[in-house]
Scaffold this motif. Structure first.
Motif, short mmCIF file in Angstrom:
data_model
loop_
_atom_site.label_atom_id
_atom_site.label_comp_id
_atom_site.label_asym_id
_atom_site.label_seq_id
_atom_site.Cartn_x
_atom_site.Cartn_y
_atom_site.Cartn_z
N GLU A 40 0.81 -1.21 0.00
CA GLU A 40 0.00 0.00 0.00
C GLU A 40 0.84 1.27 0.00
OE1 GLU A 40 -4.05 0.09 1.86
OE2 GLU A 40 -3.10 -1.38 3.21
N ARG A 73 -4.03 -6.08 3.92
CA ARG A 73 -4.06 -5.08 4.99
C ARG A 73 -4.47 -5.80 6.27
NH1 ARG A 73 -7.63 0.45 4.84
NH2 ARG A 73 -6.00 1.03 3.31
N ASP A 74 -3.52 -6.03 7.16
CA ASP A 74 -3.79 -6.73 8.42
C ASP A 74 -4.44 -8.09 8.12
OD1 ASP A 74 -2.74 -4.50 9.69
OD2 ASP A 74 -4.69 -3.56 9.97
N THR A 132 -13.61 -1.25 11.24
CA THR A 132 -12.17 -1.12 11.43
C THR A 132 -11.50 -0.83 10.09
OG1 THR A 132 -11.67 -3.46 11.02
CG2 THR A 132 -12.25 -2.85 13.28
N ARG A 133 -10.21 -0.54 10.13
CA ARG A 133 -9.47 -0.23 8.89
C ARG A 133 -9.39 -1.43 7.95
NH1 ARG A 133 -3.85 -1.46 8.69
NH2 ARG A 133 -3.45 0.46 7.53
N SER A 134 -9.54 -2.63 8.49
CA SER A 134 -9.53 -3.83 7.66
C SER A 134 -10.89 -4.48 7.56
CB SER A 134 -8.51 -4.85 8.21
OG SER A 134 -8.76 -5.13 9.58
N GLY A 141 -14.72 -0.06 6.69
CA GLY A 141 -13.56 0.81 6.54
C GLY A 141 -13.31 1.17 5.09
N PRO A 142 -12.22 1.86 4.80
CA PRO A 142 -11.97 2.39 3.46
C PRO A 142 -11.18 1.46 2.53
CG PRO A 142 -10.35 3.28 4.96
CD PRO A 142 -11.27 2.40 5.80
N PHE A 143 -10.87 0.25 2.98
CA PHE A 143 -9.95 -0.60 2.22
C PHE A 143 -10.41 -0.83 0.79
CE2 PHE A 143 -7.67 -5.01 2.17
CZ PHE A 143 -6.62 -4.47 1.45
N ASP A 195 -10.54 2.38 -1.32
CA ASP A 195 -9.17 2.82 -1.63
C ASP A 195 -8.59 2.02 -2.78
OD1 ASP A 195 -9.30 4.63 0.43
OD2 ASP A 195 -8.02 3.49 1.81
#
Length: 427
Positions: free
Chosen positions: A45, A61-62, A269-271, A275-277, A280
């Motif tokens: 990323e 991502r994670d 969460t970010r993952s 979230g936006p994963f 993005d």
């Protein structure tokens, strides 16, 4: 023509996949490993993707992973077909200072993760798995073999256990893993040893429990498959296999696999799917194809998301818990998940599309709807539809013992889900 042997081979490979994916972090890495073996290129990323305009790619991502294959015919307005699933499962997660114990027993301090059926975790051998974060910032995957157990109280000491069983989530769910005093042991050292790292370098960790028993086929004519984490690794595995096949056949769309973490606790969460994963990745994908904002929005209107997660098969011992008419059963095909209150994202357009993909794949389709008196859960489907405005349909396979430490699926359903996913992603 597909055969029973094909379905059994698929189940055997799923057992291998689950064994390699005892945590969401392991699952994301196993997805990437398999796709890299199939010719996908791993992206980071923090690096530029502008040169990633064609070919096959995967990014982690994670505990989440997204992968896609760009056909040579793709343009700045080409739509995507997303197959979505999740990598996490209900269970237990290690607390801070996890090495505990009393009365000569070593125990693990754990917190309930998601909504597991607590009694299903009793009297079975458990693994620990997840990631360790070291003092230099590196993430290291770690997993043990069979190490822990939640021993049940003997019936002689609780004569009413067969009339009711209610576990206290704090005092009665702390597994044992050895004998001795907590001051002389270190549970994290057990994980560090398997990962070949110095336990003194651990600065953080995300570690969960997983059933140590391997998945397996059983029943008359080998119709059943039982394993831990079928919710939702059955869908993740089917998506990986389908994407590999679709990479060679898709022409008028971009096939994409998106597997998220934290679905069992809300996805925020970010993952997670909230979230936006995914957004993005899609933006960077289309930028690489030269798409401006208008073309990106046009592409979304020509895109689909199939959200795949397990659903309930009718249970022969609890028929009153199901709708009296719509009663999907193991071995009769994948399910289309429908809910009037949009706990699932399926609408009439999505239902028609899914039924068409099933017909094209030669797969029998079933429907699932809840009993009006029994509230249903939800999935990443409504979240994805809300975030992206993309047409989304919720599907899956019917299972029994959902959220148990060991769930039950139909061998043919697992295989049929993969076949439909290949038809959908491959066009």
């Amino acid at each position: 023509m597909p055969t029973a042997t094909d379905a059994l081979d698929h189940a055997a490979d799923l057992a291998e996949f689950i064994a390699a994916a005892p945590s969401s972090f392991h699952a994301a890495e196993e997805v990437a490993r398999r796709l890299e073996d199939a010719g996908f290129v791993r992206l980071r990323e923090g690096e530029s993707w502008l040169s990633a305009t064609g070919g096959r790619f995967v990014v982690v991502r994670d505990g989440a992973a997204i992968a896609w294959a760009v056909p040579g015919t793709a343009t700045a307005a080409t739509g995507v077909r997303i197959f979505g699933a999740h990598t996490d499962s209900p269970g237990f997660k290690l607390k801070p200072r996890p090495t505990t114990g009393r009365l000569g027993w070593l125990q693990a301090g754990v917190e309930v993760y998601g909504g597991p059926m607590l009694n299903s975790w009793l009297d079975r051998e458990l693994r620990l798995a997840g990631r360790l974060v070291l003092d230099d910032g590196r993430d290291v995957l770690a997993a043990t073999g069979p190490l822990l157990r939640l021993p049940q109280l003997a019936i002689h000491l609780d004569r009413e256990v067969n009339d009711r069983l209610a576990l206290d989530k704090q005092s009665q769910t702390q597994p044992v893993w050895g004998l001795g005093g907590a001051e002389s042991a270190d549970l994290l050292a057990e994980l560090a040893a398997g990962a070949d790292v110095d336990p003194g370098r651990i600065r953080g960790y995300d570690i969960v429990t997983a059933d140590a028993a391997r998945g397996g086929v059983f029943g008359r004519d080998d119709v059943f498959f039982a394993a831990g984490r079928l919710d939702d690794l059955a869908s993740v595995h089917a998506g990986v296999m389908a994407l590999v096949a679709a990479a060679d056949t898709a022409t008028d769309h971009i096939p994409l696999l998106a597997v998220f973490d934290h679905e069992e606790v809300g996805s925020g969460t970010r993952s997670g799917a909230a979230g936006p994963f995914l957004s993005d990745v899609l933006e960077r994908l289309w930028l690489g194809l030269g798409a401006d904002r208008e073309q990106q929005l046009r592409s979304l209107t020509d895109s689909w998301c199939v959200s795949s997660d397990v659903g309930h098969s009718v249970h022969p011992n609890y028929a009153d818990k199901h709708d009296p008419v719509v009663q999907p059963v193991l071995g009769s095909g994948p399910i289309l998940k429908i809910n009037a209150n949009q706990r699932y994202a399926t609408d009439a357009v999505g239902a028609a599309a899914w039924n068409g993909w099933c017909a094209d794949a030669g797969v029998h389709a079933q429907e699932f709807v809840s009993n009006n008196a029994v509230p249903c859960g939800s999935t990443i489907g409504p979240i994805t539809a809300t975030r992206l405005g993309i047409r989304t349909v919720d599907v899956g396979i019917p299972i029994l013992s959902m959220h148990s430490a060991r769930e039950l699926a139909g061998v043919s359903d697992l295989w049929d889900l993969r076949r439909v996913a290949e038809t959908y992603l491959g066009g």
